[in-house]
Scaffold this motif. Structure first.
Motif, mmCIF file in Angstrom:
data_model
loop_
_atom_site.group_PDB
_atom_site.id
_atom_site.type_symbol
_atom_site.label_atom_id
_atom_site.label_comp_id
_atom_site.label_asym_id
_atom_site.label_seq_id
_atom_site.Cartn_x
_atom_site.Cartn_y
_atom_site.Cartn_z
ATOM 1 N N VAL A 52 -3.858 -10.161 -65.137
ATOM 2 C CA VAL A 52 -4.468 -11.420 -64.693
ATOM 3 C C VAL A 52 -5.859 -11.168 -64.128
ATOM 4 O O VAL A 52 -6.827 -11.865 -64.479
ATOM 5 C CB VAL A 52 -3.577 -12.109 -63.637
ATOM 6 N N GLY A 53 -5.989 -10.155 -63.258
ATOM 7 C CA GLY A 53 -7.285 -9.872 -62.653
ATOM 8 C C GLY A 53 -8.327 -9.431 -63.669
ATOM 9 O O GLY A 53 -9.476 -9.883 -63.627
ATOM 10 N N LEU A 85 -8.394 -10.098 -66.934
ATOM 11 C CA LEU A 85 -8.740 -11.231 -67.786
ATOM 12 C C LEU A 85 -9.665 -12.199 -67.056
ATOM 13 O O LEU A 85 -10.626 -12.734 -67.638
ATOM 14 C CB LEU A 85 -7.460 -11.942 -68.226
ATOM 15 N N ALA A 86 -9.391 -12.408 -65.770
ATOM 16 C CA ALA A 86 -10.224 -13.318 -64.971
ATOM 17 C C ALA A 86 -11.655 -12.798 -64.854
ATOM 18 O O ALA A 86 -12.618 -13.541 -65.059
ATOM 19 C CB ALA A 86 -9.616 -13.509 -63.585
ATOM 20 N N LEU A 87 -11.824 -11.513 -64.538
ATOM 21 C CA LEU A 87 -13.167 -10.947 -64.400
ATOM 22 C C LEU A 87 -13.928 -11.008 -65.719
ATOM 23 O O LEU A 87 -15.132 -11.307 -65.748
ATOM 24 C CB LEU A 87 -13.078 -9.506 -63.898
ATOM 25 N N GLY A 88 -13.245 -10.704 -66.830
ATOM 26 C CA GLY A 88 -13.898 -10.791 -68.133
ATOM 27 C C GLY A 88 -14.370 -12.203 -68.433
ATOM 28 O O GLY A 88 -15.490 -12.416 -68.926
ATOM 29 N N TYR A 89 -13.541 -13.173 -68.122
ATOM 30 C CA TYR A 89 -13.909 -14.575 -68.338
ATOM 31 C C TYR A 89 -15.089 -14.972 -67.451
ATOM 32 O O TYR A 89 -16.023 -15.656 -67.901
ATOM 33 C CB TYR A 89 -12.705 -15.467 -68.050
ATOM 34 N N PHE A 90 -15.063 -14.540 -66.187
ATOM 35 C CA PHE A 90 -16.143 -14.888 -65.269
ATOM 36 C C PHE A 90 -17.490 -14.362 -65.769
ATOM 37 O O PHE A 90 -18.510 -15.058 -65.698
ATOM 38 C CB PHE A 90 -15.856 -14.307 -63.875
ATOM 39 N N ILE A 91 -17.524 -13.142 -66.262
ATOM 40 C CA ILE A 91 -18.774 -12.556 -66.757
ATOM 41 C C ILE A 91 -19.288 -13.333 -67.963
ATOM 42 O O ILE A 91 -20.483 -13.652 -68.066
ATOM 43 C CB ILE A 91 -18.566 -11.072 -67.112
ATOM 44 N N VAL A 117 -1.306 -16.182 -60.480
ATOM 45 C CA VAL A 117 -2.542 -16.526 -61.186
ATOM 46 C C VAL A 117 -3.490 -17.293 -60.269
ATOM 47 O O VAL A 117 -4.687 -17.012 -60.203
ATOM 48 C CB VAL A 117 -2.225 -17.351 -62.454
ATOM 49 N N VAL A 118 -2.964 -18.271 -59.541
ATOM 50 C CA VAL A 118 -3.795 -19.042 -58.613
ATOM 51 C C VAL A 118 -4.329 -18.143 -57.510
ATOM 52 O O VAL A 118 -5.523 -18.171 -57.181
ATOM 53 C CB VAL A 118 -2.979 -20.210 -58.001
ATOM 54 N N GLY A 119 -3.450 -17.322 -56.934
ATOM 55 C CA GLY A 119 -3.841 -16.482 -55.805
ATOM 56 C C GLY A 119 -4.895 -15.455 -56.149
ATOM 57 O O GLY A 119 -5.698 -15.078 -55.291
ATOM 58 N N ALA A 148 -11.095 -22.334 -64.857
ATOM 59 C CA ALA A 148 -10.774 -20.922 -65.063
ATOM 60 C C ALA A 148 -9.318 -20.632 -64.711
ATOM 61 O O ALA A 148 -8.620 -19.905 -65.438
ATOM 62 C CB ALA A 148 -11.698 -20.046 -64.219
ATOM 63 N N THR A 149 -8.838 -21.206 -63.614
ATOM 64 C CA THR A 149 -7.446 -20.983 -63.197
ATOM 65 C C THR A 149 -6.474 -21.506 -64.244
ATOM 66 O O THR A 149 -5.483 -20.837 -64.581
ATOM 67 C CB THR A 149 -7.180 -21.677 -61.849
ATOM 68 N N LEU A 150 -6.758 -22.674 -64.789
ATOM 69 C CA LEU A 150 -5.891 -23.251 -65.814
ATOM 70 C C LEU A 150 -5.931 -22.416 -67.094
ATOM 71 O O LEU A 150 -4.896 -22.175 -67.734
ATOM 72 C CB LEU A 150 -6.321 -24.691 -66.095
ATOM 73 N N LEU A 151 -7.118 -21.959 -67.475
ATOM 74 C CA LEU A 151 -7.260 -21.179 -68.700
ATOM 75 C C LEU A 151 -6.578 -19.823 -68.578
ATOM 76 O O LEU A 151 -5.867 -19.389 -69.499
ATOM 77 C CB LEU A 151 -8.745 -20.988 -69.036
ATOM 78 N N ILE A 152 -6.809 -19.131 -67.449
ATOM 79 C CA ILE A 152 -6.177 -17.821 -67.246
ATOM 80 C C ILE A 152 -4.662 -17.969 -67.249
ATOM 81 O O ILE A 152 -3.935 -17.158 -67.825
ATOM 82 C CB ILE A 152 -6.650 -17.174 -65.931
ATOM 83 N N GLY A 153 -4.164 -19.014 -66.599
ATOM 84 C CA GLY A 153 -2.733 -19.268 -66.590
ATOM 85 C C GLY A 153 -2.182 -19.521 -67.990
ATOM 86 O O GLY A 153 -1.093 -19.063 -68.343
ATOM 87 N N THR A 154 -2.948 -20.245 -68.815
ATOM 88 C CA THR A 154 -2.515 -20.528 -70.184
ATOM 89 C C THR A 154 -2.504 -19.260 -71.030
ATOM 90 O O THR A 154 -1.542 -19.000 -71.765
ATOM 91 C CB THR A 154 -3.446 -21.573 -70.827
ATOM 92 N N TRP A 155 -3.560 -18.457 -70.915
ATOM 93 C CA TRP A 155 -3.643 -17.222 -71.704
ATOM 94 C C TRP A 155 -2.540 -16.225 -71.338
ATOM 95 O O TRP A 155 -2.091 -15.464 -72.185
ATOM 96 C CB TRP A 155 -5.012 -16.574 -71.517
#
Length: 472
Positions: free
Chosen positions: A96-97, A99-105, A310-312, A415-422
């Motif tokens: 999760v972390g 994927l989130a960082l990659g999306y943020f960049i 995912v939210v946290g 981003a939270t919704l997308l990461i959760g979906t992925w």
């Protein structure tokens, strides 16, 4: 266990008497946010009618935001500890972390590109001239933001275990919470009593936050009156071009970029999500800080159906690394200053400057005024001659801060919704019901299980939308 939890929620949602209580709570908070709107309007009126008096009201708005910030560290800590501690496999958290960082960049690059295109088309600074009165402001801001990447990384490590909470540093709290969560995860069943204790603390913290929110109208009045009193109408007229261009660019980014991603990935209309978060946007506009809505975003995304881990992880990290509005602001403000000072930059210079600012902005965390400091430090490092021009936009920075904060907030919600979906950590049926208004958010407790017996939630891994994580 899991069917029992699901059936209990279904029973609560389907009984004829269940909707009555949430409706009553929603009605009360409905009046609260009507009061916020009225307070904002009164603040604007007082700011124009008595600017000197309005400036003296600034501590009221500052005090309200400080009350909200006081709750951020304990809320982040409880959310992450409960999320990470209830996951069976640590690799799930790392996925999760990462994927989130990659999306943020990726989204930071997209925001920078949009700002570059719009800024080079409208040339917002053309026709304005720098005066001697504003030259010293930029250098002061640059000195205040002088921090290298090594200092930033070392700053994530708190001085002591508890200083992360007392100093109010989001990333430090995130680090401590992850360590505690992983430790409880390794303890297995022995860590369950601690997790239940943290859950009770979370309920207490969210209840306190709900009480603080009743001061929102007073805080909104003071904040808005002070902004109008300090800025006045002259600055708004003189700098209207960049403000209008920036607001339009942010709106296009949210509707087109974020809207397209939300529809393609999650199958949700972004306007439904924005409507669901409408009260948070009102709070951000009235305080000019997305941090004021961070605790509510965590609670609302969990209520929407995104799993607790995912939210946290995504929301607190996004507040430091997913600053889409700030990226657009830095781009357009840099081009505005260069045009105003008749020192236009080449495309190569623009890209180099903005890549530096993208790195420097991480950790700005949506605090009002942080964008101007990052802008000044970036210009100081790459083109010192332009630092004098930072003072030109000081007068309207607060109004641009509102658009920055709203865009950053929308970006983190998406981003939270997308990461959760992925990652497969979204209850899609629940998302549909929540956005349709069938499962109203509990504004009093900010939690879904306020009416249940605390002992009924002993199996922490199976609640809060984390069922699939529990299976792992």
């Amino acid at each position: 266990m899991m069917p029992t939890t699901s059936s209990r929620r279904a029973a609560v949602a389907s009984t004829p008497t269940a909707p009555a209580a949430p409706a009553a709570k929603r009605d009360r908070t409905h009046y609260l946010y009507i009061a916020v709107i009225i307070a904002v309007a009164l603040g604007i009126g007082v700011g124009f009618a008595a600017p000197d008096f309005a400036k003296e009201l600034k501590p009221i708005g500052t005090g309200f935001v400080a009350l909200i910030k006081m709750m951020i560290s304990p809320i982040i800590f409880c959310t992450i500890v409960l999320g990470v501690g209830s996951v069976r496999k640590a690799a799930k958290v790392g996925k999760v972390g990462g994927l989130a960082l990659g999306y943020f960049i990726c989204m930071s690059f997209v925001a920078l590109a949009i700002g570059l295109v719009v800024g080079n088309i409208i040339h917002p600074g053309s026709g304005m001239h720098l005066t001697e009165a504003v030259k010293g402001v930029g250098h002061t801001q640059a000195e205040a933001a002088a921090e290298g990447p090594v200092d930033f990384l070392l700053g994530i490590i708190p001085t002591t275990f508890v200083s992360a909470f007392t100093e109010g540093q989001v990333l430090q709290t995130l680090l401590i919470a992850l360590l505690v969560g992983f430790a409880l995860q390794a303890m297995g069943r022995a860590g369950r009593p601690v997790l239940r204790g943290v859950e009770h603390i979370q309920k207490l913290v969210f209840r306190i936050l709900g009480m603080i929110m009743w001061a929102a109208p007073v805080g909104a009045f003071g904040a808005m009156a002070a902004v109008i009193g300090e800025t006045g109408m002259d600055a708004l007229k003189a700098l209207g071009t960049i403000m209008l261009g920036f607001y339009i660019t942010c709106a296009l980014f949210v509707v087109i970029v974020l809207g397209t991603l939300t529809k393609l990935v999650a199958g949700i209309n972004v306007f439904q999500l924005l409507k669901y978060l409408g009260r948070e946007f009102l709070l951000i506009v009235s305080t000019s800080s997305s941090e004021s809505a961070l605790p509510r975003l965590i609670a609302k995304m969990e209520h929407l159906g995104v799993s607790r881990p995912v939210v946290g992880i995504t929301v607190p990290t996004g507040y430091s690394f997913n600053l889409d509005g700030t990226m657009i602001y830095l781009t357009m403000a840099s081009l505005f200053i260069a045009d105003t000072m008749d020192q236009p930059m080449s495309i190569g210079q623009q890209i180099g400057l903005l890549l530096f600012m993208m790195v420097a902005s991480k950790g700005a965390a949506g605090v009002s005024g942080s964008g101007i400091a990052v802008l000044a430090s970036g210009l100081q490092s790459h083109k010192p001659a332009l630092v004098d021009g930072v003072g030109l936009i000081i007068g309207i920075d607060r109004f641009m801060s509102e658009a920055r904060a709203v865009t950053n907030f929308a970006g983190n919600a998406v981003a939270t919704l997308l990461i959760g979906t992925w990652t497969g950590e979204v209850d899609k049926e629940r998302v549909t019901r929540v956005l349709a208004g069938e499962l109203p958010f509990d504004e009093r407790t900010l939690l879904d299980d306020a009416g249940e017996d605390a002992d009924a939630s002993a199996e922490l891994p199976e609640q809060g939308g984390d069922k699939e994580l529990a299976k792992a």
